[in-house]
Motif scaffolding. Structure first.
Motif, PDB file in Angstrom:
ATOM      1  N   ASP A 186      -8.774  17.911 -55.873  1.00  0.00           N
ATOM      2  CA  ASP A 186      -8.384  19.206 -55.201  1.00  0.00           C
ATOM      3  C   ASP A 186      -6.921  19.296 -54.565  1.00  0.00           C
ATOM      4  O   ASP A 186      -6.220  20.179 -54.871  1.00  0.00           O
ATOM      5  CB  ASP A 186      -9.110  19.525 -53.992  1.00  0.00           C
ATOM      6  CG  ASP A 186     -10.656  20.146 -54.530  1.00  0.00           C
ATOM      7  OD1 ASP A 186     -10.782  20.401 -55.518  1.00  0.00           O
ATOM      8  OD2 ASP A 186     -11.757  20.122 -53.794  1.00  0.00           O
ATOM      9  N   SER A 187      -6.406  17.982 -54.296  1.00  0.00           N
ATOM     10  CA  SER A 187      -5.059  17.869 -53.889  1.00  0.00           C
ATOM     11  C   SER A 187      -4.154  18.004 -55.037  1.00  0.00           C
ATOM     12  O   SER A 187      -3.014  18.548 -54.975  1.00  0.00           O
ATOM     13  CB  SER A 187      -4.885  16.654 -52.971  1.00  0.00           C
ATOM     14  OG  SER A 187      -5.436  16.296 -51.827  1.00  0.00           O
ATOM     15  N   ALA A 265      -7.970  41.610 -51.951  1.00  0.00           N
ATOM     16  CA  ALA A 265      -8.731  40.338 -51.525  1.00  0.00           C
ATOM     17  C   ALA A 265      -9.607  39.806 -52.387  1.00  0.00           C
ATOM     18  O   ALA A 265      -9.755  38.561 -52.813  1.00  0.00           O
ATOM     19  CB  ALA A 265      -9.375  40.573 -50.028  1.00  0.00           C
ATOM     20  N   PRO A 266     -10.841  40.454 -52.683  1.00  0.00           N
ATOM     21  CA  PRO A 266     -11.896  40.062 -53.589  1.00  0.00           C
ATOM     22  C   PRO A 266     -11.316  39.457 -54.960  1.00  0.00           C
ATOM     23  O   PRO A 266     -11.955  38.584 -55.602  1.00  0.00           O
ATOM     24  CB  PRO A 266     -12.711  41.088 -53.684  1.00  0.00           C
ATOM     25  CG  PRO A 266     -12.520  42.202 -52.571  1.00  0.00           C
ATOM     26  CD  PRO A 266     -11.034  41.973 -52.550  1.00  0.00           C
ATOM     27  N   GLU A 267     -10.144  39.833 -55.489  1.00  0.00           N
ATOM     28  CA  GLU A 267      -9.680  39.582 -56.691  1.00  0.00           C
ATOM     29  C   GLU A 267      -8.772  38.189 -56.533  1.00  0.00           C
ATOM     30  O   GLU A 267      -8.263  37.834 -57.592  1.00  0.00           O
ATOM     31  CB  GLU A 267      -9.115  40.617 -57.487  1.00  0.00           C
ATOM     32  CG  GLU A 267      -9.830  41.945 -57.506  1.00  0.00           C
ATOM     33  CD  GLU A 267      -9.029  43.280 -57.846  1.00  0.00           C
ATOM     34  OE1 GLU A 267      -9.345  43.847 -59.068  1.00  0.00           O
ATOM     35  OE2 GLU A 267      -8.216  43.720 -56.987  1.00  0.00           O
ATOM     36  N   ILE A 268      -8.460  37.990 -55.455  1.00  0.00           N
ATOM     37  CA  ILE A 268      -7.338  36.683 -55.253  1.00  0.00           C
ATOM     38  C   ILE A 268      -7.960  35.477 -55.094  1.00  0.00           C
ATOM     39  O   ILE A 268      -8.456  35.353 -53.696  1.00  0.00           O
ATOM     40  CB  ILE A 268      -6.313  37.202 -54.172  1.00  0.00           C
ATOM     41  CG1 ILE A 268      -5.725  38.461 -54.394  1.00  0.00           C
ATOM     42  CG2 ILE A 268      -5.360  35.984 -53.962  1.00  0.00           C
ATOM     43  CD1 ILE A 268      -4.643  39.015 -53.528  1.00  0.00           C
ATOM     44  N   PRO A 269      -8.087  34.518 -55.866  1.00  0.00           N
ATOM     45  CA  PRO A 269      -8.702  33.203 -55.494  1.00  0.00           C
ATOM     46  C   PRO A 269      -8.101  32.366 -54.405  1.00  0.00           C
ATOM     47  O   PRO A 269      -7.036  32.479 -53.983  1.00  0.00           O
ATOM     48  CB  PRO A 269      -8.528  32.399 -57.162  1.00  0.00           C
ATOM     49  CG  PRO A 269      -8.252  33.606 -57.851  1.00  0.00           C
ATOM     50  CD  PRO A 269      -7.559  34.601 -57.337  1.00  0.00           C
ATOM     51  N   ASP A 270      -8.771  31.511 -53.868  1.00  0.00           N
ATOM     52  CA  ASP A 270      -8.572  30.618 -52.772  1.00  0.00           C
ATOM     53  C   ASP A 270      -7.302  29.836 -53.194  1.00  0.00           C
ATOM     54  O   ASP A 270      -6.302  29.573 -52.454  1.00  0.00           O
ATOM     55  CB  ASP A 270      -9.553  29.716 -52.432  1.00  0.00           C
ATOM     56  CG  ASP A 270     -10.509  30.456 -51.507  1.00  0.00           C
ATOM     57  OD1 ASP A 270     -10.467  31.597 -51.241  1.00  0.00           O
ATOM     58  OD2 ASP A 270     -11.882  29.727 -51.385  1.00  0.00           O
ATOM     59  N   LEU A 271      -7.111  29.376 -54.341  1.00  0.00           N
ATOM     60  CA  LEU A 271      -6.001  28.398 -54.822  1.00  0.00           C
ATOM     61  C   LEU A 271      -4.483  29.360 -54.710  1.00  0.00           C
ATOM     62  O   LEU A 271      -3.771  28.813 -54.278  1.00  0.00           O
ATOM     63  CB  LEU A 271      -6.225  27.942 -56.092  1.00  0.00           C
ATOM     64  CG  LEU A 271      -5.156  26.876 -56.694  1.00  0.00           C
ATOM     65  CD1 LEU A 271      -5.292  25.545 -55.817  1.00  0.00           C
ATOM     66  CD2 LEU A 271      -5.367  26.405 -58.144  1.00  0.00           C
TER      67      LEU A 271
END
Length: 328
Positions: A186-187, A265-271
Protein backbone atom coordinates in the motif's frame (compact mmCIF):
# COMPACT_ATOMS: atom_id res chain seq x y z
CA UNK A 1 16.17 35.50 13.14
CA UNK A 2 13.49 37.23 11.10
CA UNK A 3 16.27 38.96 9.15
CA UNK A 4 17.62 35.54 8.28
CA UNK A 5 14.20 34.34 7.18
CA UNK A 6 14.11 31.75 9.96
CA UNK A 7 11.30 33.01 12.19
CA UNK A 8 8.90 30.22 11.20
CA UNK A 9 11.20 27.39 12.28
CA UNK A 10 13.23 28.78 15.18
CA UNK A 11 12.86 28.76 18.93
CA UNK A 12 14.64 31.44 20.96
CA UNK A 13 15.64 30.08 24.38
CA UNK A 14 16.54 32.27 27.37
CA UNK A 15 19.77 31.03 28.92
CA UNK A 16 18.37 31.85 32.37
CA UNK A 17 15.00 30.15 31.88
CA UNK A 18 14.08 27.45 34.38
CA UNK A 19 13.47 24.77 31.74
CA UNK A 20 15.38 23.78 28.62
CA UNK A 21 14.15 23.02 25.08
CA UNK A 22 11.85 19.99 24.86
CA UNK A 23 13.45 18.53 21.72
CA UNK A 24 16.80 18.53 19.96
CA UNK A 25 16.91 21.06 17.09
CA UNK A 26 18.74 20.75 13.77
CA UNK A 27 21.13 23.58 14.70
CA UNK A 28 21.95 25.65 17.79
CA UNK A 29 23.07 29.28 17.52
CA UNK A 30 24.68 30.48 20.75
CA UNK A 31 24.44 34.25 21.21
CA UNK A 32 25.71 35.09 24.70
CA UNK A 33 27.13 38.59 25.05
CA UNK A 34 28.53 38.29 28.61
CA UNK A 35 30.33 34.99 29.19
CA UNK A 36 30.39 34.98 32.99
CA UNK A 37 31.27 31.78 34.81
CA UNK A 38 27.59 31.31 35.62
CA UNK A 39 26.65 31.76 31.96
CA UNK A 40 29.23 29.16 30.88
CA UNK A 41 27.94 26.64 33.44
CA UNK A 42 24.34 27.20 32.33
CA UNK A 43 25.20 26.94 28.65
CA UNK A 44 27.19 23.72 29.10
CA UNK A 45 24.31 22.23 31.10
CA UNK A 46 21.87 23.24 28.38
CA UNK A 47 24.02 21.78 25.59
CA UNK A 48 24.94 18.52 27.32
CA UNK A 49 21.80 16.59 26.23
CA UNK A 50 22.39 17.69 22.64
CA UNK A 51 25.83 16.08 22.44
CA UNK A 52 24.30 12.60 22.24
CA UNK A 53 22.55 13.47 18.98
CA UNK A 54 25.39 15.52 17.45
CA UNK A 55 23.54 18.80 16.99
CA UNK A 56 25.87 21.34 15.29
CA UNK A 57 26.51 24.56 17.25
CA UNK A 58 27.29 27.98 15.74
CA UNK A 59 28.69 30.30 18.43
CA UNK A 60 28.45 34.06 17.91
CA UNK A 61 31.46 35.80 19.42
CA UNK A 62 31.15 39.16 21.22
CA UNK A 63 34.15 41.28 22.23
CA UNK A 64 37.54 39.54 22.30
CA UNK A 65 37.40 37.04 19.43
CA UNK A 66 40.29 34.86 20.65
CA UNK A 67 38.75 34.48 24.10
CA UNK A 68 35.32 33.82 22.61
CA UNK A 69 36.71 31.13 20.32
CA UNK A 70 38.40 29.41 23.26
CA UNK A 71 35.15 29.47 25.22
CA UNK A 72 33.26 28.17 22.21
CA UNK A 73 35.66 25.22 21.88
CA UNK A 74 35.12 24.37 25.55
CA UNK A 75 31.39 24.07 25.01
CA UNK A 76 31.84 21.98 21.84
CA UNK A 77 30.86 24.54 19.19
CA UNK A 78 31.17 23.43 15.57
CA UNK A 79 32.10 26.93 14.39
CA UNK A 80 32.55 30.47 15.75
CA UNK A 81 31.50 33.63 13.94
CA UNK A 82 31.85 37.29 15.05
CA UNK A 83 28.43 38.58 16.11
CA UNK A 84 28.98 41.67 13.96
CA UNK A 85 29.34 39.65 10.75
CA UNK A 86 27.00 40.33 7.88
CA UNK A 87 23.70 38.47 7.81
CA UNK A 88 24.60 36.85 4.49
CA UNK A 89 27.69 35.27 6.06
CA UNK A 90 25.62 33.97 8.96
CA UNK A 91 23.09 32.46 6.57
CA UNK A 92 25.89 30.74 4.65
CA UNK A 93 27.23 29.16 7.86
CA UNK A 94 23.75 28.16 9.01
CA UNK A 95 23.02 26.45 5.70
CA UNK A 96 26.39 24.66 5.80
CA UNK A 97 25.93 23.36 9.35
CA UNK A 98 22.30 22.44 8.76
CA UNK A 99 23.35 20.33 5.78
CA UNK A 100 25.35 17.91 7.93
CA UNK A 101 24.21 14.30 8.28
CA UNK A 102 20.84 13.43 6.78
CA UNK A 103 20.66 16.54 4.63
CA UNK A 104 23.77 15.50 2.73
CA UNK A 105 22.17 12.12 1.99
CA UNK A 106 18.93 13.86 0.99
CA UNK A 107 20.78 16.25 -1.32
CA UNK A 108 22.48 13.38 -3.16
CA UNK A 109 19.28 11.35 -3.53
CA UNK A 110 17.17 14.39 -4.43
CA UNK A 111 19.55 15.25 -7.26
CA UNK A 112 19.31 11.66 -8.49
CA UNK A 113 15.52 11.94 -8.39
CA UNK A 114 15.57 15.25 -10.25
CA UNK A 115 17.74 13.73 -12.98
CA UNK A 116 15.32 10.81 -13.16
CA UNK A 117 12.46 13.24 -13.83
CA UNK A 118 14.46 15.08 -16.49
CA UNK A 119 15.48 11.90 -18.28
CA UNK A 120 12.06 10.25 -18.17
CA UNK A 121 9.03 12.45 -17.50
CA UNK A 122 10.40 15.62 -19.10
CA UNK A 123 12.34 14.09 -21.98
CA UNK A 124 9.40 13.32 -24.25
CA UNK A 125 9.88 9.58 -23.77
CA UNK A 126 6.90 7.30 -23.23
CA UNK A 127 6.31 6.84 -19.52
CA UNK A 128 6.15 3.15 -18.67
CA UNK A 129 5.37 1.19 -15.49
CA UNK A 130 9.08 0.35 -15.28
CA UNK A 131 9.97 4.06 -15.17
CA UNK A 132 7.32 4.61 -12.50
CA UNK A 133 8.65 1.75 -10.42
CA UNK A 134 12.22 3.05 -10.57
CA UNK A 135 11.18 6.56 -9.53
CA UNK A 136 8.96 5.29 -6.73
CA UNK A 137 11.73 3.12 -5.30
CA UNK A 138 14.25 5.97 -5.54
CA UNK A 139 12.15 8.48 -3.63
CA UNK A 140 10.92 5.93 -1.09
CA UNK A 141 14.54 5.02 -0.34
CA UNK A 142 15.48 8.69 -0.04
CA UNK A 143 12.76 9.47 2.50
CA UNK A 144 13.58 6.33 4.48
CA UNK A 145 17.30 7.13 4.61
CA UNK A 146 17.27 10.91 5.02
CA UNK A 147 13.88 11.54 6.65
CA UNK A 148 11.08 13.76 5.38
CA UNK A 149 12.52 16.84 7.14
CA UNK A 150 15.79 16.70 5.22
CA UNK A 151 14.05 15.72 1.99
CA UNK A 152 11.78 18.78 2.12
CA UNK A 153 14.62 21.11 3.09
CA UNK A 154 16.72 20.02 0.11
CA UNK A 155 13.94 19.86 -2.48
CA UNK A 156 12.65 23.32 -1.51
CA UNK A 157 15.95 24.74 -2.81
CA UNK A 158 15.39 23.50 -6.37
CA UNK A 159 14.76 26.29 -8.85
CA UNK A 160 12.46 24.43 -11.24
CA UNK A 161 8.98 24.64 -9.72
CA UNK A 162 7.63 21.54 -11.48
CA UNK A 163 10.51 19.29 -10.42
CA UNK A 164 10.29 20.71 -6.91
CA UNK A 165 6.56 20.04 -6.69
CA UNK A 166 6.74 16.48 -8.02
CA UNK A 167 9.55 15.55 -5.64
CA UNK A 168 7.89 17.22 -2.65
CA UNK A 169 4.52 15.55 -3.19
CA UNK A 170 6.04 12.12 -3.77
CA UNK A 171 8.20 12.42 -0.65
CA UNK A 172 5.21 13.59 1.40
CA UNK A 173 3.19 10.62 0.14
CA UNK A 174 5.96 8.19 1.15
CA UNK A 175 6.10 9.74 4.63
CA UNK A 176 2.29 9.80 4.90
CA UNK A 177 2.12 6.09 4.09
CA UNK A 178 4.55 5.39 6.93
CA UNK A 179 2.57 7.48 9.43
CA UNK A 180 -0.62 5.70 8.40
CA UNK A 181 1.03 2.34 9.07
CA UNK A 182 0.62 1.09 5.51
CA UNK A 183 2.22 -2.19 4.53
CA UNK A 184 4.85 -2.24 1.79
CA UNK A 185 2.37 -2.80 -1.02
CA UNK A 186 0.00 0.00 0.00
CA UNK A 187 2.94 2.36 0.63
CA UNK A 188 4.23 1.62 -2.85
CA UNK A 189 0.78 2.24 -4.39
CA UNK A 190 0.41 5.63 -2.70
CA UNK A 191 3.95 6.77 -3.49
CA UNK A 192 3.72 5.68 -7.14
CA UNK A 193 0.38 7.43 -7.56
CA UNK A 194 1.88 10.64 -6.14
CA UNK A 195 4.88 10.30 -8.45
CA UNK A 196 2.62 10.19 -11.51
CA UNK A 197 -0.13 12.57 -10.41
CA UNK A 198 1.11 15.63 -12.36
CA UNK A 199 2.51 13.86 -15.41
CA UNK A 200 0.09 15.81 -17.61
CA UNK A 201 2.05 19.00 -16.88
CA UNK A 202 4.67 17.77 -19.32
CA UNK A 203 2.12 18.66 -22.04
CA UNK A 204 1.52 22.21 -20.77
CA UNK A 205 3.40 24.99 -22.66
CA UNK A 206 6.54 26.05 -20.80
CA UNK A 207 5.46 29.68 -21.06
CA UNK A 208 2.60 28.82 -18.72
CA UNK A 209 4.27 26.10 -16.68
CA UNK A 210 7.29 28.27 -15.79
CA UNK A 211 5.62 31.67 -15.79
CA UNK A 212 7.28 33.84 -13.08
CA UNK A 213 4.01 35.15 -11.70
CA UNK A 214 0.32 34.42 -11.27
CA UNK A 215 -1.51 32.90 -14.21
CA UNK A 216 -4.30 34.74 -16.00
CA UNK A 217 -7.74 33.13 -16.17
CA UNK A 218 -7.02 31.87 -19.69
CA UNK A 219 -3.64 30.47 -18.64
CA UNK A 220 -5.22 28.81 -15.62
CA UNK A 221 -7.77 27.16 -17.88
CA UNK A 222 -4.91 25.68 -19.91
CA UNK A 223 -3.08 24.58 -16.75
CA UNK A 224 -6.19 22.78 -15.53
CA UNK A 225 -6.14 20.54 -18.57
CA UNK A 226 -3.10 18.73 -17.14
CA UNK A 227 -5.19 16.23 -15.18
CA UNK A 228 -7.09 14.96 -18.21
CA UNK A 229 -3.94 15.14 -20.38
CA UNK A 230 -2.05 12.99 -17.89
CA UNK A 231 -4.85 10.43 -17.87
CA UNK A 232 -4.81 10.29 -21.68
CA UNK A 233 -1.02 9.83 -21.67
CA UNK A 234 -1.14 6.80 -19.37
CA UNK A 235 -4.53 5.26 -20.18
CA UNK A 236 -3.17 2.60 -22.55
CA UNK A 237 0.28 2.28 -20.99
CA UNK A 238 -0.30 -0.65 -18.66
CA UNK A 239 -1.08 1.38 -15.53
CA UNK A 240 -3.69 0.27 -13.01
CA UNK A 241 -7.14 1.90 -12.90
CA UNK A 242 -6.42 3.27 -9.40
CA UNK A 243 -3.31 5.10 -10.60
CA UNK A 244 -5.16 6.45 -13.62
CA UNK A 245 -7.90 7.71 -11.30
CA UNK A 246 -5.35 9.61 -9.20
CA UNK A 247 -3.80 11.21 -12.28
CA UNK A 248 -7.20 12.36 -13.54
CA UNK A 249 -8.95 13.20 -10.27
CA UNK A 250 -6.39 14.60 -7.81
CA UNK A 251 -8.00 18.07 -8.15
CA UNK A 252 -11.52 16.81 -7.47
CA UNK A 253 -13.17 18.03 -4.25
CA UNK A 254 -15.64 16.17 -2.03
CA UNK A 255 -18.27 18.90 -2.52
CA UNK A 256 -18.13 18.69 -6.31
CA UNK A 257 -16.20 21.95 -6.78
CA UNK A 258 -13.09 20.35 -8.28
CA UNK A 259 -12.05 19.45 -11.83
CA UNK A 260 -12.04 18.03 -14.49
CA UNK A 261 -15.22 16.01 -13.85
CA UNK A 262 -16.85 17.70 -10.84
CA UNK A 263 -16.88 14.45 -8.87
CA UNK A 264 -18.43 14.29 -5.40
CA UNK A 265 -17.43 12.35 -2.29
CA UNK A 266 -18.87 8.90 -3.15
CA UNK A 267 -17.09 9.01 -6.52
CA UNK A 268 -13.63 9.88 -5.17
CA UNK A 269 -11.54 6.86 -4.01
CA UNK A 270 -9.38 6.93 -0.89
CA UNK A 271 -6.14 6.83 -2.88
CA UNK A 272 -7.15 10.02 -4.70
CA UNK A 273 -8.06 11.70 -1.40
CA UNK A 274 -4.64 10.87 0.06
CA UNK A 275 -2.71 12.22 -2.93
CA UNK A 276 -4.87 15.37 -3.01
CA UNK A 277 -3.84 16.24 0.55
CA UNK A 278 -0.15 15.73 -0.26
CA UNK A 279 -0.58 17.74 -3.48
CA UNK A 280 -2.21 20.75 -1.79
CA UNK A 281 0.20 20.73 1.12
CA UNK A 282 3.21 20.43 -1.17
CA UNK A 283 2.04 23.40 -3.24
CA UNK A 284 1.60 25.54 -0.12
CA UNK A 285 5.10 24.92 1.27
CA UNK A 286 6.77 25.61 -2.09
CA UNK A 287 8.41 28.92 -2.90
CA UNK A 288 6.65 30.69 -5.76
CA UNK A 289 7.77 33.83 -7.67
CA UNK A 290 4.74 35.72 -6.35
CA UNK A 291 4.82 34.50 -2.71
CA UNK A 292 7.25 32.99 -0.20
CA UNK A 293 6.86 29.39 0.92
CA UNK A 294 4.54 28.82 3.86
CA UNK A 295 5.55 27.15 7.08
CA UNK A 296 4.23 23.66 7.69
CA UNK A 297 1.86 24.94 10.35
CA UNK A 298 0.42 27.62 8.07
CA UNK A 299 -0.10 25.05 5.31
CA UNK A 300 -1.74 22.60 7.68
CA UNK A 301 -4.06 25.39 8.86
CA UNK A 302 -5.18 25.93 5.27
CA UNK A 303 -5.76 22.20 4.88
CA UNK A 304 -7.96 22.29 7.98
CA UNK A 305 -9.91 25.23 6.54
CA UNK A 306 -10.64 23.07 3.49
CA UNK A 307 -12.25 20.22 5.45
CA UNK A 308 -15.51 19.46 3.71
CA UNK A 309 -13.82 19.82 0.36
CA UNK A 310 -11.07 17.38 1.41
CA UNK A 311 -11.24 14.50 3.90
CA UNK A 312 -11.11 15.76 7.52
CA UNK A 313 -9.87 12.49 9.04
CA UNK A 314 -7.01 12.36 6.55
CA UNK A 315 -6.09 16.00 7.25
CA UNK A 316 -5.82 15.11 10.95
CA UNK A 317 -3.82 11.98 10.11
CA UNK A 318 -1.42 14.12 8.05
CA UNK A 319 -0.49 16.26 11.05
CA UNK A 320 2.38 13.95 12.21
CA UNK A 321 4.00 14.29 8.76
CA UNK A 322 3.98 18.07 9.14
CA UNK A 323 5.30 17.81 12.70
CA UNK A 324 8.34 15.87 11.45
CA UNK A 325 9.78 19.01 9.82
CA UNK A 326 7.85 21.85 11.48
CA UNK A 327 7.54 20.87 15.16
CA UNK A 328 4.92 22.58 17.30
Amino acid sequence: MRTLGLDERCLVHDLYAETGPVAAPDLIISDVAQFSSDAIVRLKRLLEPMSAVSVPILALAHGNIARAEAQARLMGASETLPATSAVTIMQERIDLLSDQGGSAVAAKLAEEARQFFIQTFFSGRTITPDFARAGTELITRAVQQAGIRNWIRVVQRFDDATHQHCLLVTGLAAAFATKLGFDDLDSYRLTKAALLHDVGKTKIPLSILNKPGRLTDDEMAVMRTHAALGYDMLEHGGFSPEVLQVVRSHHEMLDGSGYPDGLRAPEIPDLVRLVTICDIYGALIERRPYRPKMSGRQAHGILRSMIGRIEGDLVNAFRPVMAEFDPI
